[in-house]
Enzyme design. Structure first.
Site, mmCIF file in Angstrom:
data_model
loop_
_atom_site.group_PDB
_atom_site.id
_atom_site.type_symbol
_atom_site.label_atom_id
_atom_site.label_comp_id
_atom_site.label_asym_id
_atom_site.label_seq_id
_atom_site.Cartn_x
_atom_site.Cartn_y
_atom_site.Cartn_z
ATOM 1 N N LEU A 85 0.826 -1.312 -0.188
ATOM 2 C CA LEU A 85 -0.146 -0.103 -0.107
ATOM 3 C C LEU A 85 0.909 1.312 -0.081
ATOM 4 O O LEU A 85 1.945 1.198 0.544
ATOM 5 C CB LEU A 85 -0.968 0.138 1.160
ATOM 6 N N GLY A 130 1.148 -5.159 1.193
ATOM 7 C CA GLY A 130 -0.040 -5.166 0.369
ATOM 8 C C GLY A 130 0.526 -6.071 -0.924
ATOM 9 O O GLY A 130 -0.495 -6.454 -1.825
ATOM 10 N N ASN A 154 4.535 -7.552 6.664
ATOM 11 C CA ASN A 154 5.505 -6.902 7.430
ATOM 12 C C ASN A 154 4.841 -5.935 8.247
ATOM 13 O O ASN A 154 5.512 -5.056 8.871
ATOM 14 C CB ASN A 154 6.780 -6.458 6.951
ATOM 15 N N GLU A 155 3.649 -5.915 8.307
ATOM 16 C CA GLU A 155 2.787 -4.597 8.842
ATOM 17 C C GLU A 155 3.086 -4.418 10.188
ATOM 18 O O GLU A 155 3.663 -3.138 10.505
ATOM 19 C CB GLU A 155 1.392 -4.716 8.579
HETATM 20 C C1 LIG Z 1 -6.561 -1.926 10.752
HETATM 21 C C2 LIG Z 1 -5.700 -1.718 9.626
HETATM 22 C C3 LIG Z 1 -4.714 -0.846 9.690
HETATM 23 C C4 LIG Z 1 -3.659 -0.905 8.839
HETATM 24 C C5 LIG Z 1 -3.690 -1.653 7.630
HETATM 25 C C6 LIG Z 1 -2.471 -1.358 6.814
HETATM 26 C C7 LIG Z 1 -2.018 -2.486 5.930
HETATM 27 C C8 LIG Z 1 -0.883 -2.178 5.196
HETATM 28 C C9 LIG Z 1 -0.296 -2.786 4.296
HETATM 29 C C10 LIG Z 1 0.813 -2.312 3.549
HETATM 30 O O1 LIG Z 1 1.044 -2.461 2.533
HETATM 31 S S1 LIG Z 1 1.850 -0.687 4.310
HETATM 32 C C11 LIG Z 1 3.223 -0.894 3.160
HETATM 33 C C12 LIG Z 1 4.224 -1.779 3.628
HETATM 34 N N1 LIG Z 1 5.395 -1.510 2.719
HETATM 35 C C13 LIG Z 1 6.441 -1.794 2.941
HETATM 36 O O2 LIG Z 1 7.123 -1.998 4.162
HETATM 37 C C14 LIG Z 1 7.651 -1.744 2.065
HETATM 38 C C15 LIG Z 1 8.477 -0.346 2.094
HETATM 39 N N2 LIG Z 1 9.618 -0.432 0.903
HETATM 40 C C16 LIG Z 1 10.462 -1.250 0.998
HETATM 41 O O3 LIG Z 1 10.754 -1.905 1.743
HETATM 42 C C17 LIG Z 1 11.636 -0.646 -0.304
HETATM 43 O O4 LIG Z 1 11.101 0.320 -0.793
HETATM 44 C C18 LIG Z 1 11.477 -2.015 -1.270
HETATM 45 C C19 LIG Z 1 10.013 -2.227 -1.669
HETATM 46 C C20 LIG Z 1 11.913 -3.403 -0.818
HETATM 47 C C21 LIG Z 1 12.108 -1.371 -2.483
HETATM 48 O O5 LIG Z 1 13.535 -0.859 -2.032
HETATM 49 P P1 LIG Z 1 14.548 0.197 -2.983
HETATM 50 O O6 LIG Z 1 15.642 0.219 -2.349
HETATM 51 O O7 LIG Z 1 14.375 -0.568 -4.615
HETATM 52 O O8 LIG Z 1 13.596 1.306 -2.965
HETATM 53 P P2 LIG Z 1 13.513 2.411 -1.922
HETATM 54 O O9 LIG Z 1 13.151 1.910 -0.921
HETATM 55 O O10 LIG Z 1 14.567 3.392 -2.166
HETATM 56 O O11 LIG Z 1 11.992 3.262 -2.455
HETATM 57 C C22 LIG Z 1 12.027 4.129 -3.688
HETATM 58 C C23 LIG Z 1 11.118 5.251 -3.221
HETATM 59 O O12 LIG Z 1 9.902 4.612 -2.880
HETATM 60 C C24 LIG Z 1 9.327 4.919 -1.701
HETATM 61 N N3 LIG Z 1 8.583 3.857 -1.339
HETATM 62 C C25 LIG Z 1 8.820 2.811 -0.910
HETATM 63 N N4 LIG Z 1 7.834 2.005 -0.355
HETATM 64 C C26 LIG Z 1 6.692 2.646 -0.426
HETATM 65 C C27 LIG Z 1 5.617 2.611 -0.289
HETATM 66 N N5 LIG Z 1 4.980 1.214 0.288
HETATM 67 N N6 LIG Z 1 4.618 3.484 -0.166
HETATM 68 C C28 LIG Z 1 4.997 4.987 -0.627
HETATM 69 N N7 LIG Z 1 6.497 4.846 -0.964
HETATM 70 C C29 LIG Z 1 7.166 4.152 -0.803
HETATM 71 C C30 LIG Z 1 10.412 5.380 -1.066
HETATM 72 O O13 LIG Z 1 10.361 6.297 0.072
HETATM 73 C C31 LIG Z 1 11.342 6.081 -1.811
HETATM 74 O O14 LIG Z 1 11.005 7.214 -2.174
HETATM 75 P P3 LIG Z 1 11.869 8.446 -2.518
HETATM 76 O O15 LIG Z 1 12.438 7.939 -3.804
HETATM 77 O O16 LIG Z 1 11.092 9.683 -2.636
HETATM 78 O O17 LIG Z 1 13.012 8.507 -1.336
#
Ligand SMILES: CC/C=C\CCC/C=C/C(=O)SCCNC(=O)CCNC(=O)[C@H](O)C(C)(C)COP(=O)(O)OP(=O)(O)OC[C@H]1O[C@@H](n2cnc3c(N)ncnc32)[C@H](O)[C@@H]1OP(=O)(O)O
Length: 279
Positions: A85, A130, A154-155
């Site tokens: 997400l 997500g 990994n939430e």
């Molecule tokens: C009651 C219920 C309540 C809540 C329910 C919520 C359920 C939530 C579900 C979810 O999916 S929450 C999202 C969880 N996601 C993560 O933990 C993954 C985070 N990202 C990473 O680990 C890494 O980005 C990667 C996917 C392994 C890729 O790594 P890489 O080194 O290739 O890229 P980088 O980390 O430099 O990221 C590039 C760029 O993208 C931004 N980014 C990364 N992930 C997200 C994201 N999920 N949402 C928004 N933006 C994201 C990151 O900040 C970088 O931004 P920048 O270029 O501006 O610095």
């Protein structure tokens, strides 16, 4: 989002006429009845409201076109299947936005989990949260054998909680005890670990993910559609009905949870950490 048709690829004829939207590319092959759907929301296919909306539109178009019986989900972004997400949709916004966003997350899961199509996840990159949920809605998961491509819900590492229907989808895949541990610890599995626990069905060399998905698809499509679809429905409807019965309550629960100052703070800190990582 509008569905755009693009020119057929060279020497391919009509069956490869691509269509899609800005963030979801669809490469249909009418001859085989299989379409490849590629997420294209660089850099990490974060599931923004736009991507979710376009995904639902493209999926619906394929489901309504009887030519297609199977869809392979994969990424057009290098090294990442989907980062899950979009965190920016869940911080610093207002309750109305959170409600709209969560409704779209629910909608995508509902459509995917009970889809009549054969869905195969060709996981060609990192697949956390997500992104992992999307792969879990598929009938079969193939993961590239790259130790950088971690997969899991990994939430809790972000200080948030996967909702019950994320949990149910994981339990239906790897069982209760493995899910209990994976969810509490926010485990991100290496390919070999994901295979061992049953989170993915196959781990193959990176350049064989799509070809493997195509051959697995042929096996699933050899089953008469009606029988397979009724069986899939029998397996999954109870899980889906649990959310359908309480969609609004689930949205309200998400909005109140995500709006908490403490949750907003952890999400902001997590986003900061992601950005510093590059520093
Ligand atoms: C009651 C219920 C309540 C809540 C329910 C919520 C359920 C939530 C579900 C979810 O999916 S929450 C999202 C969880 N996601 C993560 O933990 C993954 C985070 N990202 C990473 O680990 C890494 O980005 C990667 C996917 C392994 C890729 O790594 P890489 O080194 O290739 O890229 P980088 O980390 O430099 O990221 C590039 C760029 O993208 C931004 N980014 C990364 N992930 C997200 C994201 N999920 N949402 C928004 N933006 C994201 C990151 O900040 C970088 O931004 P920048 O270029 O501006 O610095």
């Amino acid at each position: 989002a509008t569905i755009r048709r693009t020119e057929p690829t060279a020497g391919s004829g009509d069956s490869a006429r691509r269509f899609g939207t800005q963030r979801v590319l669809v490469e249909p092959d009418a001859a085989s009845g299989v379409a490849v759907m590629k997420f294209k929301n660089p850099p990490v296919n974060s599931l923004s409201l736009e991507l979710l909306t376009e995904f639902i539109i493209s999926l619906e178009k394929l489901e309504n076109d009887k030519t297609f019986r199977g869809v392979i989900l994969t990424s057009d972004c290098p090294r990442v299947f989907s980062a899950g997400l979009d965190l920016t949709e869940m911080c610093g916004k207002n309750p109305a936005h959170y409600a709209e966003y969560w409704k779209a997350v629910q909608e995508l899961w509902l459509r995917l989990y009970l889809s009549n199509l054969v869905l195969i996840a060709a996981i060609n990159g990192a697949c956390p949260a997500g992104g992992c949920l999307i792969s879990l809605t598929c009938d079969y998961r193939i993961l590239a054998d790259n130790p950088k491509y971690l997969i899991g819900l990994n939430e809790t590492l972000l200080g948030i909680v996967a909702p019950f229907w994320f949990k149910d989808t994981l339990v239906n895949t790897i069982g209760h005890r493995a899910s209990e541990q994976a969810l509490q610890l926010g485990l991100l599995f290496l390919p070999a670990e994901a295979l061992q626990v049953g989170l993915v069905d196959q781990v193959v060399p990176e350049d064989q993910v799509l070809s493997t998905a195509l051959s697995v698809m042929a096996r699933w499509m050899a089953i008469p559609d009606h029988a397979r679809q009724l069986t899939k429905n029998m397996m999954r409807k109870t899980t889906v009905d649990r959310l359908v019965k309480q969609r609004d309550a689930d949205i309200q629960n998400f909005v109140s949870f995500i709006s908490r100052d403490s949750i907003q703070k952890s999400l902001q800190m997590y986003l900061e950490k992601l950005k510093q990582k590059k520093g």
